[in-house]
Structure formats: C-alpha cells, structure tokens
Design a protein around this motif. Structure first.
Motif, mmCIF file in Angstrom:
data_model
loop_
_atom_site.group_PDB
_atom_site.id
_atom_site.type_symbol
_atom_site.label_atom_id
_atom_site.label_comp_id
_atom_site.label_asym_id
_atom_site.label_seq_id
_atom_site.Cartn_x
_atom_site.Cartn_y
_atom_site.Cartn_z
ATOM 1 N N ARG A 606 0.830 -1.208 0.000
ATOM 2 C CA ARG A 606 0.000 0.000 0.000
ATOM 3 C C ARG A 606 0.863 1.256 0.000
ATOM 4 O O ARG A 606 0.624 2.212 -0.744
ATOM 5 N N VAL A 607 1.877 1.251 0.864
ATOM 6 C CA VAL A 607 2.747 2.425 0.979
ATOM 7 C C VAL A 607 3.492 2.677 -0.330
ATOM 8 O O VAL A 607 3.561 3.818 -0.820
ATOM 9 N N LEU A 608 4.050 1.645 -0.919
ATOM 10 C CA LEU A 608 4.837 1.805 -2.141
ATOM 11 C C LEU A 608 3.983 2.243 -3.320
ATOM 12 O O LEU A 608 4.430 3.043 -4.156
ATOM 13 N N LEU A 609 2.759 1.756 -3.404
ATOM 14 C CA LEU A 609 1.872 2.196 -4.481
ATOM 15 C C LEU A 609 1.493 3.667 -4.304
ATOM 16 O O LEU A 609 1.384 4.413 -5.293
ATOM 17 N N ARG A 610 1.299 4.091 -3.051
ATOM 18 C CA ARG A 610 1.029 5.514 -2.819
ATOM 19 C C ARG A 610 2.240 6.354 -3.216
ATOM 20 O O ARG A 610 2.108 7.418 -3.818
ATOM 21 N N MET A 611 3.418 5.889 -2.861
ATOM 22 C CA MET A 611 4.624 6.623 -3.217
ATOM 23 C C MET A 611 4.806 6.698 -4.736
ATOM 24 O O MET A 611 5.184 7.738 -5.279
ATOM 25 N N ALA A 612 4.558 5.585 -5.430
ATOM 26 C CA ALA A 612 4.740 5.568 -6.881
ATOM 27 C C ALA A 612 3.816 6.566 -7.570
ATOM 28 O O ALA A 612 4.152 7.104 -8.630
ATOM 29 N N ALA A 613 2.650 6.801 -6.972
ATOM 30 C CA ALA A 613 1.694 7.728 -7.568
ATOM 31 C C ALA A 613 2.049 9.186 -7.302
ATOM 32 O O ALA A 613 1.477 10.091 -7.923
ATOM 33 N N ALA A 614 2.991 9.438 -6.384
ATOM 34 C CA ALA A 614 3.366 10.803 -6.045
ATOM 35 C C ALA A 614 4.269 11.395 -7.128
ATOM 36 O O ALA A 614 4.938 10.672 -7.866
ATOM 37 N N GLU A 615 4.289 12.698 -7.176
ATOM 38 C CA GLU A 615 5.129 13.367 -8.174
ATOM 39 C C GLU A 615 6.599 13.074 -7.940
ATOM 40 O O GLU A 615 7.371 12.881 -8.880
ATOM 41 N N ASP A 616 7.003 13.020 -6.666
ATOM 42 C CA ASP A 616 8.382 12.697 -6.311
ATOM 43 C C ASP A 616 8.350 11.596 -5.255
ATOM 44 O O ASP A 616 8.146 11.872 -4.065
ATOM 45 N N PRO A 617 8.511 10.318 -5.651
ATOM 46 C CA PRO A 617 8.422 9.219 -4.679
ATOM 47 C C PRO A 617 9.370 9.378 -3.498
ATOM 48 O O PRO A 617 9.030 9.007 -2.372
ATOM 49 N N ALA A 618 10.547 9.944 -3.718
ATOM 50 C CA ALA A 618 11.512 10.080 -2.624
ATOM 51 C C ALA A 618 11.021 11.014 -1.535
ATOM 52 O O ALA A 618 11.449 10.918 -0.377
ATOM 53 N N MET A 619 10.106 11.938 -1.888
ATOM 54 C CA MET A 619 9.565 12.880 -0.910
ATOM 55 C C MET A 619 8.298 12.354 -0.251
ATOM 56 O O MET A 619 7.746 13.007 0.622
ATOM 57 N N ALA A 620 7.829 11.179 -0.686
ATOM 58 C CA ALA A 620 6.556 10.659 -0.179
ATOM 59 C C ALA A 620 6.739 9.452 0.725
ATOM 60 O O ALA A 620 5.799 8.687 0.936
ATOM 61 N N VAL A 621 7.943 9.276 1.251
ATOM 62 C CA VAL A 621 8.203 8.132 2.130
ATOM 63 C C VAL A 621 7.314 8.217 3.367
ATOM 64 O O VAL A 621 7.218 9.267 4.005
ATOM 65 N N ASP A 622 6.688 7.113 3.711
ATOM 66 C CA ASP A 622 5.792 7.047 4.864
ATOM 67 C C ASP A 622 6.608 6.704 6.110
ATOM 68 O O ASP A 622 7.068 5.568 6.268
ATOM 69 N N GLY A 623 6.773 7.677 7.005
ATOM 70 C CA GLY A 623 7.573 7.476 8.197
ATOM 71 C C GLY A 623 7.000 6.438 9.137
ATOM 72 O O GLY A 623 7.752 5.763 9.842
ATOM 73 N N ARG A 624 5.676 6.286 9.135
ATOM 74 C CA ARG A 624 5.065 5.287 10.016
ATOM 75 C C ARG A 624 5.471 3.879 9.607
ATOM 76 O O ARG A 624 5.711 3.010 10.459
ATOM 77 N N TYR A 625 5.541 3.659 8.283
ATOM 78 C CA TYR A 625 5.988 2.327 7.834
ATOM 79 C C TYR A 625 7.460 2.118 8.193
ATOM 80 O O TYR A 625 7.842 1.032 8.639
ATOM 81 N N VAL A 626 8.280 3.137 8.013
ATOM 82 C CA VAL A 626 9.694 3.027 8.360
ATOM 83 C C VAL A 626 9.839 2.682 9.840
ATOM 84 O O VAL A 626 10.665 1.841 10.221
ATOM 85 N N ASP A 627 9.024 3.303 10.699
ATOM 86 C CA ASP A 627 9.065 3.004 12.137
ATOM 87 C C ASP A 627 8.626 1.565 12.406
ATOM 88 O O ASP A 627 9.230 0.866 13.230
ATOM 89 N N ALA A 628 7.554 1.146 11.733
ATOM 90 C CA ALA A 628 7.068 -0.226 11.923
ATOM 91 C C ALA A 628 8.127 -1.234 11.500
ATOM 92 O O ALA A 628 8.325 -2.272 12.147
ATOM 93 N N PHE A 629 8.816 -0.940 10.426
ATOM 94 C CA PHE A 629 9.897 -1.821 9.966
ATOM 95 C C PHE A 629 10.992 -1.887 11.027
ATOM 96 O O PHE A 629 11.597 -2.947 11.248
ATOM 97 N N GLY A 630 11.234 -0.783 11.690
ATOM 98 C CA GLY A 630 12.233 -0.766 12.747
ATOM 99 C C GLY A 630 11.876 -1.690 13.896
ATOM 100 O O GLY A 630 12.751 -2.332 14.487
ATOM 101 N N GLY A 631 10.585 -1.767 14.216
ATOM 102 C CA GLY A 631 10.150 -2.695 15.255
ATOM 103 C C GLY A 631 10.487 -4.128 14.903
ATOM 104 O O GLY A 631 10.855 -4.936 15.762
ATOM 105 N N LEU A 632 10.376 -4.442 13.634
ATOM 106 C CA LEU A 632 10.749 -5.771 13.145
ATOM 107 C C LEU A 632 12.245 -6.008 13.337
ATOM 108 O O LEU A 632 12.670 -7.070 13.813
ATOM 109 N N LEU A 633 13.048 -5.013 13.000
ATOM 110 C CA LEU A 633 14.501 -5.156 13.076
ATOM 111 C C LEU A 633 14.985 -5.308 14.516
ATOM 112 O O LEU A 633 15.990 -5.986 14.774
#
Length: 906
Positions: A606-633
């Motif tokens: 879901r996050v990556l598809l939202r980013m791909a639809a943005a004008e600049d994907p690098a500026m549309a990174v979802d910080g909540r997903y990054v945090d959730a990934f950190g919990g996994l790590l």
C-alpha cells in the motif's frame, strides 16, 4: 509469416481416445556413436480393440534402415508417412515389430531424445522425446517393460547406464563393451533413460525399512565427485522421509543419478536413473550458496518422490500432467518444511506463486491446472501445472487433515499401481477414503484464474451498532463477530465465465495482544478439527457470498481482529478491511508466521503504491511504515530465517501486478527510496545486526547457520543502499573479501554490483571472475548479478556479456542466467521506455528458436503481459512479438506462446 492454414492445430482433452495398440514389452539395442548411433527396437504389440485399426508409431528425425513384422522384412520407404510416422495396416491381434534406425546425437541441439553433453550421451524423453530415438506409440498411457542393451567404445564411454537393474556386462572384441539393463516395472516411453560416457561416481547405500539394501550411485563429470555429497545426503533423507511420512519404500536394488551440463530443465525422474542439470547436484560452500543447497535438497527429493507419484502411477495423457507434478511438488514442499523452517518454506512458496503463477493466471497464457487444449505440450510445464497444482493438493490436505489425506494416498496408489491415471482418479480416492464431499472442489482443476476473496467484519450484540472496521470496540458477553466472505474470479484469456469454487480459509480471531481467542462458530462445524491449530477455524467458502458468526467464549475488551487465510490456506487474492494500523499490529503480533509476513507485505505494498503515484516518490516516504519496519529489526528473539524474509520488500514485478497500468519508473523510484529511507533510519540497528549475527567458523551448511547468514546478508543488502556512507562501503567490501563461503561472497557482490560505487563494483566483479574462471555454474551467478543490476547501462552490459567466454547460447543454464535474468528479473531496465530491452529479447528468441525451441519459448514468455503497460511500451512489445511470429520456420513451441500473447491483445 505463417499462413492461417500453416498454423499448428490445437490438441484437445475432449478428443482423448485410448490407444488401439499397446506395447507389452520392448527390447532396445544401442550402438552408440556421436555422428551415427544405430537403434534397434523390438516391440511386442497387442491390439486393444476388436475392430482393426492401422498402427501409427511416432517418429521424428529418424532414418529407418530396416523394418520387419513377425520376422518378415518390409520396405521401409512404403511405411513412413509425410509427418515422419511409421504406419502399418492390417496387423494381427499380437505381433512383433522390429525396426533399425539411425540418429545423430551430436547434431541434436534441442536436448530432447538422445544427445551429447560435454561428450556424454544422455537422454531426455519427457514429454515427447522418445520418438526422436525410435518409432513408438509415444504417449503416457502405453506402458511396457524395457530390456535395453547398450554398446559403446570402452575408452570414451566406460559408464553405460539405463533403467532398472544391470543383468549383464561384457567386453567386446573391437575395443567396445556392453551392458544390459532390465526394468521389471512397466513404464511409459517418457520415463526411458540412457547415459553413457566418462563419469566419476560417488557411491553409498540405503537400507529400507523392510531391510533391503539399495545401492546409491551419483555420477558426475570427472573431478566433480567431491561436490556431490550434498545431493547424496538429500537422496538418503528423501528415502527415509518418504517411508516415515507416506509409508512408501523404494522398489529396486539400485538408484542412479547422473548430472549433466546441458539440460533444458531442472531434472528428470526416469525410473531408477534420474538425470539432473548439474546445477542441482554440484555444491560445496566455496561454489554454492545456502539457497543452492536447499534447492538441491528439494529437487533431489522431488525426482525421488516421483518413483511412486509419477512412475509407479503415471498420468493417462498430458492434460493430466499436474496429477504427477502438482502432487510431487506438494510432497517436496512438505519434505523441506519438515527439515527446515515450515513457515519460511511456506512464505517462499507463496512468493514463487505470486511471482510466477498469479501473473500467468492473469495473462494471455492462462490455463487451468488440467488444461483443455495445447499446441505444444512442452509449453505446459508451467507454474499453473506445478505450483498451483501443488496448492490444489495442499487444499485437499487442509480440508481432510493429515490422517484422512494419507488414507486417500494409500487408496490412490494401491488402486492405480502400474496404471496411467487421471486427476479425477486422485480426487475420487481422496473422497472415498475420507468420506468428504469434493464434488465442487474439482472445479479447481478445470477453472483458470486466481480467485479474489473479499472479507468484511463487524460486531453484533448488546451496545453494538457496529459496522465494518469496528476493531476498537468492546465485545461484551452475548456479542459476536460477523465475518462476511465473498468470492469472484475475473474472466481470463481462455475462459470468460467463472463459477464459485470450494475455498478452504483458515483463520484465527486475535485479541489486543495478538493472542488467539476461544470462540465457536455458530451453525457450522470445523471441517478438519484435527488439522486446525488451537483457536483456529477452517471455513469452506463455497458460494459467492457467505456469513459466519463467531461467538467468543468470554467478553473481550476489544473486538477481535481476524487473521485470515492462515498459512496461505488457499491460493487467492485477499481483499480485507485491514488498514495500516491493523497491518502494523499484525506484522509484529500475529502468531501465524505466514500471516505475520503477509501483513508486512500488504502494508509495504500500500505504501509503495502511494509513493509511486506521487510526483516525487523520494519525498513521499511514509515514516510510520519506516518506524514499523524498525520494530521488526529490533526483535532479537525473532527466528533469523523468518527475519530474513520479513526484511525484504515486495518485488517490483509483484507491485506491478497491483497496478491497472504499470508505472515502471515510478515503482522503481518508490521502492529504492523506501529501502534507502529504512537503511538511513535504522543504520545503527542494521550495523549491530550484521555484527551480532557473524556465524561461527568454520562454515557449516546446517539450517541454523544458514538462517544466521540469511538475516545478516539481508541487513547487508539494506546497508548497501547507503552509497555515500564510507563506513558502510568499507563493511561491504570487507564482507566480500573475508567471506569463507559462496553465500556471503555472492551477497556482497550483489550489493556492490547493484548499488556500489564504480571503482568498488568493478574491482569486485573482476575479482569474482578471476576467482571462478572455469567454474561454469559459479560464473552463471556472476552473469545473473550483472543482468539483474538496476543500472541504466544494464542492457549494454548484457549485450557485452553475450561475447564473454563464459556464455554459450546453446546451453540453457547460460541463457537463463544472462538473458532470462535480464528479461524476467530486471523489471526496470527490461521495460526501459526506449524499447531496447524488447528488441534485444526478440533478437535472442529468434536465434534460440533454431537451436533449442523449448528455451526460446520460455524466453518469449517474458512478453506475456505486454498489454498491461502504457501505450508506447505496448506498441514496442507488440512489434517485437510480431517480428518473432513472422520469422520463417518458427517452431510450434515459440509460435504458441507468441501467438497467444498477440491474440489476447487484439
């Protein structure tokens, strides 16, 4: 260009007719010579009908030298028709037909029939290769016993092998020698095998549960025997597991495996003489990765398991191919799951299914597990027949449970031993042994497409006016959770109309801590309570829409959250009421490891598809997903093998399948931006993980050590995105330099080749090439790493590597490593907007078609979903397909793939 009247005719399952003649026994004599091998065949024929029919024997590229019937010589020229078949009229009810043919193994680049691989004579007869050896009714429902005599030069061919047991060996006066082999078990011609050449042997024994000693021999090219120990251990494990889990014992005194360099597929299950692609036999820590070794275990097991599910009971016709392949894939999956991590094995199988079979179901090459038509049977060795076929078997196992499934297996194998059976025969045995109704379930065999299951839930009960998404509500005494499931299967290229399937859905209801809660299902009963885990339910979705009411045993502070399709119990696309918060919770808390991984993949998608639809994907990174990934790590208690797969984002190919029109560049930019954001945010955690997971030395190939290496290398892959971080780049180079095994060295090479700075990249690639010069299977990895690199110069690199001494267009392994890796694994660069990738692949398919049409057809499959891309890319791919289709002399194999792709696009 093919005229309409020249187009190959389709073969239809509805047209199947039993053979009019069978062959009770065949005696074969081979006088081997690379240029002119002489094959003498004596067929004991028996008519199966009261009405007299002509006898048609298949033949291809054969020169008929002699022909006789019951000792009377016939004129060969009068009995071979324009299609190369041998035709005889007015035969008696029983007769002995003798033929003498000449073939040219060294000129056989198709690698079917009898051919040479590095000077070794070997055969590949599935599906229709035996007709390239001698005249025969080359169909799987003609089963005969085989008596085979092989004569060859003793110096160049000291090893002479065929099916069954060796009953005689002799030296001949002309410097030649002979061996005679007899196989007591009737088999179809596609299971015939012969190998002759200079080979080294690794020998061992296995004692069956009944006390018989079986001699095990593994033959490899000279100097390679030390790398065959992994395969030998896998064979012995497979034999023991099949006895323990399925009660099946090996039935001959000898089991031979031969590894050859030139082979179209992975391996072949010929009765007692398996022939393997060398890449699935040869392995040690210096030249093979942990993944290679696990694949070797699985492929060796798969071919051995065919001894019963494929050989002792074979398929009636090629439409029933999944009868043996789907069932045996399920068995090899279970073997690996029982010896390694069951959850991780399941996750890997799901990833394979989504990467290969779901797109096949949704594309122009869609077909059921049991196809209705084909033009060239070689094109139906597909992910649908194999992987989806295994999922069908797995669903039967889920519905019946282990005990009833094994009862069905015993009935099926006992009833059809020595016969050619159908998928219907298998399901009927399962029904009879279990007492379970599988009438509707049979539709899985005949209906193509991937079902979509939609799930919605809400709470009902006192103080509840709930609607969908009521996950935060309390569930008081007397309340219940209502789950609504619906199913639909979209139209496919081969079938417009769809009907409801019988879909087994395993689920659990989780509380706020992720624990399964006790609940009962009103007005229903679990279909297989002995198979369900505690707190788990098994639902059978059989209609377009069904409601299920769950009443918890105790009041709940929060409404339960369903964990759906546990263990991926059905091969469906699930649409559910999960939001980002639900998936963030499930990816950390779900007790079902497969669904825990699934939640992370769903959230990332879901996050990556939202980013791909943005004008600049690098500026549309979802910080909540990054945090959730950190919990996994940060979960150091997590199983390392599971952590390794959980740390991998969905591939670009899978993400592309979620889009109506594929945004090639947007998806690539989004995925790269997210990976980099994760690496930046969790740099120190990843560095700590890399240091903490350093495996003990010396290297061990066991599952525990492999899991540590997998997680450590997953951390390295993320860190490698930080190209400007000098400390990280030094770490990657040290990882490459200090590696004492191929797993670690290749992991670092991949990071450097894909994302490394130019100097470090070039240094590592040159070093790897020099280290493994002359090691063809290792250099395949080197070719593939470069072909898959997400770099703008990827196509130029691939074109340059076509001229490298390590590459050979006539060898399938080289083709798959370089051309296949680029076209099928480098989504971004193959689909570059300038169409260069498309033109390149079309060029290579045309060249391959004249050498090896099976490989050419597989490569052409990379164009299969061209209509899902934007207009300019569609036009470029269509032009490439048309240029292949219009090539003079195009094979049936490639024509079928290309024409189906173009027809769907009209």
């Amino acid at each position: 260009m093919l005229d309409r009247q020249d187009m190959p005719a389709a073969i239809r399952r509805a047209d199947y007719r039993p053979p009019t003649f069978t062959v009770d026994a065949i005696r074969l004599e081979f006088d081997l010579d690379p240029a002119e091998t002489i094959v003498t065949a004596e067929l004991s024929l028996r008519c199966l009908t009261e009405t007299a029919f002509p006898l048609h024997l298949d033949g291809e590229d054969l020169t008929l030298l002699e022909l006789s019937l019951d000792g009377t010589a016939l004129d060969p020229a009068q009995h071979v028709d324009g299609a190369g078949r041998l035709v005889l009229h007015e035969l008696p009810p029983r007769a002995v037909l003798r033929t003498r043919c000449r073939i040219a193994p060294e000129a056989n680049s198709r690698l079917t029939g009898l051919y040479l691989s590095n000077g070794i004579f070997c055969t590949q007869c599935e599906a229709q290769g035996f007709r390239r050896i001698t005249f025969f009714p080359d169909r799987p429902d003609v089963l005969a016993t085989y008596d085979v005599t092989v004569r060859a030069d003793a110096g160049s061919c000291p090893v002479l092998l065929s099916n069954g047991n060796c009953v005689d060996r002799q030296s001949l006066p002309d410097g030649r020698h002979m061996a005679r082999w007899q196989d007591p078990f009737p088999k179809p011609s596609y299971l015939f095998a012969l190998v002759a050449g200079r080979l080294d042997r690794l020998a061992d024994t296995f004692t069956t549960r009944s006390g018989r000693q079986v001699d095990l021999h593994l033959y490899v090219e000279p100097g390679q025997a030390a790398r065959a120990h992994c395969a030998m251990a896998a064979l012995k494990q497979s034999m023991a597991w099949d006895e323990a889990r399925f009660g099946l014992e090996y039935d001959l005194d000898i089991f031979n495996i031969v590894a050859v360099a030139d082979f179209n597929s992975g391996a072949m299950e010929n009765k007692s003489l398996n022939i393997f692609n060398a890449k699935y036999i040869l392995a040690d820590e210096a030249t093979a990765t942990d993944t290679d070794m696990e694949l070797i275990e699985g492929v060796v097991a798969h071919e051995y398991f065919h001894n019963w599910t494929g050989n002792r009971v074979t398929c009636r016709d090629w439409f029933q191919l999944s009868l043996k392949e789907g069932l045996t894939v399920f068995r090899d999956q279970e073997f690996t799951a029982d010896h390694r991590s069951r959850a991780v094995k399941r996750i890997r199988d799901v990833r394979t299914l989504r990467a290969r079979q779901f797109p096949e179901d949704a594309g122009p090459l869609s077909h059921p597990v049991r196809p209705d038509t084909y033009v060239e049977i070689n094109n139906f060795y597909t992910a649908t027949v194999y992987e989806k076929g295994a999922e069908v078997i797995r669903m039967i196992h889920t519905i019946l449970g282990e005990a009833r499934f094994q009862a069905g297996m015993r009935l099926y194998l006992g009833r059809h031993d020595g016969q050619a059976a159908t998928c219907e025969d298998f399901v009927a045995a399962m029904e009879e042994a279990s007492g379970c109704d599988l009438v509707q379930f049979r539709r899985w065999y005949s209906q193509s497409g991937t079902p979509r299951v939609t799930a919605q839930w809400h709470v009902e009960g006192p103080a509840s006016g709930a609607g969908p998404g009521a996950g935060g509500q309390a569930l008081p005494d007397g309340g219940c959770l209502v789950l609504t499931l619906s199913q639909d299967t979209p139209p496919t290229a081969d079938q417009a109309e769809k009907v409801p399937l019988d879909i087994p859905i395993r689920l659990a209801l989780l509380d706020g801590e992720g624990r399964p809660i006790a609940a009962w299902l009103e007005e229903a009963a679990d279909a297989a309570p002995d198979r369900s885990a505690p707190g788990e339910h098994l639902l059978r979705l059989t209609g377009p829409r069904q409601r299920f009411r769950f009443r918890p045993a105790e009041a709940q502070e929060h409404a339960p959250l369903p964990s759906l399709n546990c263990g991926f119990s059905a091969p469906v696309i699930l649409h559910a009421d999960y939001g980002d918060a639900d998936d963030a919770f499930l990816m950390v808390r779900d007790p079902d490891a497969v669904n825990r991984w699934e939640a992370g993949q769903r959230y990332a998608t879901r996050v990556l598809l939202r980013m791909a639809a943005a004008e600049d994907p690098a500026m549309a990174v979802d910080g909540r997903y990054v945090d959730a990934f950190g919990g996994l790590l940060r979960d150091e208690a997590m199983d390392p093998s599971f952590a390794a797969v959980a740390m991998v984002l969905p591939e670009e190919g899978y993400l592309a399948d979620q889009m109506a029109v594929v945004d090639v560049d947007g998806l690539h930019a989004a995925r790269e931006a997210m990976l980099r954001a994760i690496a930046l945010a969790h740099r120190n955690v990843l560095l700590g993980m890399h240091a903490r997971l350093q495996p003990a030395r010396p290297y061990r190939a066991d599952a525990d050590q492999a899991a540590l290496r997998a997680q450590r290398n997953a951390a390295l892959a993320l860190l490698g995105l930080l190209t400007e971080d000098a400390e990280v780049q030094r770490l990657v180079m040290a990882h490459y330099r200090d590696a004492d095994n191929m797993t670690d060295r290749l992991a670092a090479l991949t990071v450097l080749a894909h994302h490394g700075q130019e100097a470090a990249r070039n240094l590592a690639l040159a070093d790897f090439e020099e280290r493994y010069r002359g090691e063809a299977l290792v250099l395949d990895k080197w070719l593939a790493v470069q072909a898959q690199a997400p770099r703008r110069d990827a196509l130029a690199t691939v074109r340059r590597l076509l001229d490298h001494p390590a590459f050979r267009l006539s060898n399938p392994n080289r083709v798959y490593a370089l051309i296949g890796a680029f076209a099928m694994r480098n989504q971004w660069r193959f689909h570059a907007a300038d169409g260069g990738g498309y033109a390149f692949l079309a060029e290579q398919v045309k060249k391959l078609d004249g050498l090896n049409r099976q490989v050419a057809a597989r490569m052409a499959g990379a164009f299969g979903r061209w209509q899902r891309y934007d207009g300019p890319r569609q036009n470029l791919m269509r032009a490439a397909l048309e240029s292949i289709r219009d090539m003079p002399g195009l094979s049936r194999d490639t024509f079928e793939i290309v024409n189906k792709s173009l027809e769907v696009g009209k």
